[in-house]
Motif scaffolding. Structure first.
Motif: not given
Length: 54
Positions: A6-7, A38, A3
């Motif tokens: 990806e951020q 999110r 995550h």
């Protein structure tokens, strides 16, 4: 974490887009919306778990 990766990729794409002439306000707004969505989803999931325990 995947995550976090990806951020970071999303933030870098926004920076590249801004450097290429994209609207900084639009890019910032999109990033903020993704962040809010999110975290709202995480909070909702947590709250549902807590309510089902009661």
């Amino acid at each position: 974490m995947a995550h976090d990766d990806e951020q970071e990729r999303r933030a870098l794409r926004s920076i590249e887009a801004i450097n290429a002439g994209a609207n900084i306000g639009d890019e910032a707004f999109q990033l903020a919306n993704e962040f809010t969505d999110r975290h709202t989803g995480r909070m909702t999931a947590w709250l549902k778990r807590r309510l089902h325990r009661s």
